[in-house]
Design a protein around this motif. Sequence first.
Motif, PDB file in Angstrom:
ATOM      1  N   CYS A 231      -5.275 -17.077  -7.360  1.00  0.00           N
ATOM      2  CA  CYS A 231      -6.203 -18.110  -7.705  1.00  0.00           C
ATOM      3  C   CYS A 231      -5.852 -19.353  -6.839  1.00  0.00           C
ATOM      4  N   ALA A 232      -4.785 -19.762  -6.847  1.00  0.00           N
ATOM      5  CA  ALA A 232      -4.435 -21.148  -5.913  1.00  0.00           C
ATOM      6  C   ALA A 232      -4.880 -21.177  -4.654  1.00  0.00           C
ATOM      7  N   VAL A 233      -4.800 -20.150  -3.555  1.00  0.00           N
ATOM      8  CA  VAL A 233      -5.062 -19.899  -2.388  1.00  0.00           C
ATOM      9  C   VAL A 233      -6.482 -19.772  -2.236  1.00  0.00           C
ATOM     10  N   THR A 234      -7.147 -19.343  -3.170  1.00  0.00           N
ATOM     11  CA  THR A 234      -8.567 -18.731  -2.943  1.00  0.00           C
ATOM     12  C   THR A 234      -9.627 -19.572  -3.810  1.00  0.00           C
ATOM     13  N   ALA A 235      -9.184 -20.498  -4.573  1.00  0.00           N
ATOM     14  CA  ALA A 235     -10.170 -21.029  -5.398  1.00  0.00           C
ATOM     15  C   ALA A 235     -11.091 -22.102  -4.774  1.00  0.00           C
ATOM     16  N   GLY A 236     -12.452 -21.617  -4.769  1.00  0.00           N
ATOM     17  CA  GLY A 236     -13.612 -22.255  -3.993  1.00  0.00           C
ATOM     18  C   GLY A 236     -13.620 -21.818  -2.718  1.00  0.00           C
ATOM     19  N   LYS A 237     -12.917 -20.891  -2.110  1.00  0.00           N
ATOM     20  CA  LYS A 237     -13.144 -20.723  -0.627  1.00  0.00           C
ATOM     21  C   LYS A 237     -13.800 -19.326  -0.328  1.00  0.00           C
ATOM     22  N   PRO A 238     -14.374 -19.268   0.723  1.00  0.00           N
ATOM     23  CA  PRO A 238     -14.978 -17.736   0.984  1.00  0.00           C
ATOM     24  C   PRO A 238     -13.489 -17.077   1.487  1.00  0.00           C
ATOM     25  N   LEU A 239     -13.613 -15.630   1.240  1.00  0.00           N
ATOM     26  CA  LEU A 239     -12.534 -14.781   1.687  1.00  0.00           C
ATOM     27  C   LEU A 239     -12.895 -13.624   2.387  1.00  0.00           C
ATOM     28  N   LEU A 240     -11.903 -13.010   3.074  1.00  0.00           N
ATOM     29  CA  LEU A 240     -12.055 -11.733   3.906  1.00  0.00           C
ATOM     30  C   LEU A 240     -10.803 -11.221   3.235  1.00  0.00           C
ATOM     31  N   LEU A 241     -10.864 -10.173   2.295  1.00  0.00           N
ATOM     32  CA  LEU A 241      -9.813  -9.013   2.026  1.00  0.00           C
ATOM     33  C   LEU A 241      -9.632  -7.885   2.478  1.00  0.00           C
ATOM     34  N   VAL A 242      -8.514  -7.580   2.968  1.00  0.00           N
ATOM     35  CA  VAL A 242      -8.405  -6.330   3.948  1.00  0.00           C
ATOM     36  C   VAL A 242      -7.261  -5.497   3.382  1.00  0.00           C
ATOM     37  N   ASN A 243      -7.710  -4.086   3.169  1.00  0.00           N
ATOM     38  CA  ASN A 243      -6.594  -3.130   2.996  1.00  0.00           C
ATOM     39  C   ASN A 243      -6.001  -2.604   4.270  1.00  0.00           C
ATOM     40  N   THR A 244      -4.620  -2.777   4.315  1.00  0.00           N
ATOM     41  CA  THR A 244      -4.316  -2.394   5.665  1.00  0.00           C
ATOM     42  C   THR A 244      -3.205  -1.254   5.515  1.00  0.00           C
ATOM     43  N   ALA A 245      -2.844  -0.885   6.662  1.00  0.00           N
ATOM     44  CA  ALA A 245      -1.840   0.200   6.805  1.00  0.00           C
ATOM     45  C   ALA A 245      -0.964  -0.158   8.070  1.00  0.00           C
ATOM     46  N   SER A 246       0.345   0.296   8.358  1.00  0.00           N
ATOM     47  CA  SER A 246       0.934  -0.186   9.501  1.00  0.00           C
ATOM     48  C   SER A 246       0.883   0.965  10.445  1.00  0.00           C
ATOM     49  N   HIS A 247       0.626   2.157  10.226  1.00  0.00           N
ATOM     50  CA  HIS A 247       0.658   3.116  10.922  1.00  0.00           C
ATOM     51  C   HIS A 247      -0.733   3.952  11.293  1.00  0.00           C
ATOM     52  N   CYS A 248      -1.654   3.325  11.565  1.00  0.00           N
ATOM     53  CA  CYS A 248      -3.168   3.747  11.279  1.00  0.00           C
ATOM     54  C   CYS A 248      -3.693   3.627  12.715  1.00  0.00           C
ATOM     55  N   GLY A 249      -4.663   4.233  13.100  1.00  0.00           N
ATOM     56  CA  GLY A 249      -5.518   4.039  14.481  1.00  0.00           C
ATOM     57  C   GLY A 249      -6.040   2.965  14.367  1.00  0.00           C
TER      58      GLY A 249
END
Length: 183
Positions: free
Chosen positions: A48-66
């Motif tokens: 909440c503190a880092v996103t309030a009133g800001k546009p976001l790009l949220l990404v599910n990630t993995a370390s060993h993926c193509g």
Amino acid sequence: MVSPLRITHCLFILFIGLLASHTAMADCAPWLKHELKQLHSGQPLDLCAVTAGKPLLLVNTASHCGFTGQFEGLEELHQEYKDQGLVIIGFPSNAFNQAALNEEEAAKVCFYNFGVTFLMSQTIEVTGENAHPLFKHINEQQGPPSWNFNKYLVDKNGNVVDRYRQWITPTSWLLKNAIDDLL
């Protein structure tokens, strides 16, 4: 003895601080009211503190993926748009059995191999019944990640506006145009 003027001043500062905190919480979409840890640091990540009133790009990630090389493009986006208010947060997950064995290894991939400086959360579930509430909301709005590196664009009011699947690179004109429209 403390002067009444000094007490009044301290109370005023306390009131302003509480008001600012309340305003930030009010600007935060309810589904973002979660606190996680940052990847392999134990430091809190108050969404909440880092996103309030800001546009976001949220990404599910993995370390060993193509698609792990997309960290580079995500970092490029972060550098290009951070001063305009875009917040990028990566959420490591083992939803597709391609995650690092532990958070130390995931952090090495992100921070050392790709120089990531955007926010990365602790490893969470992003699909199924055990999905973190954040991703349960995203999944209801745009569908669950079909693979690693699905990118969810959220407007400054907390509305999940679109999903860009793993095939869409972070620096593609399609995604950058959508980000520009939100800014």
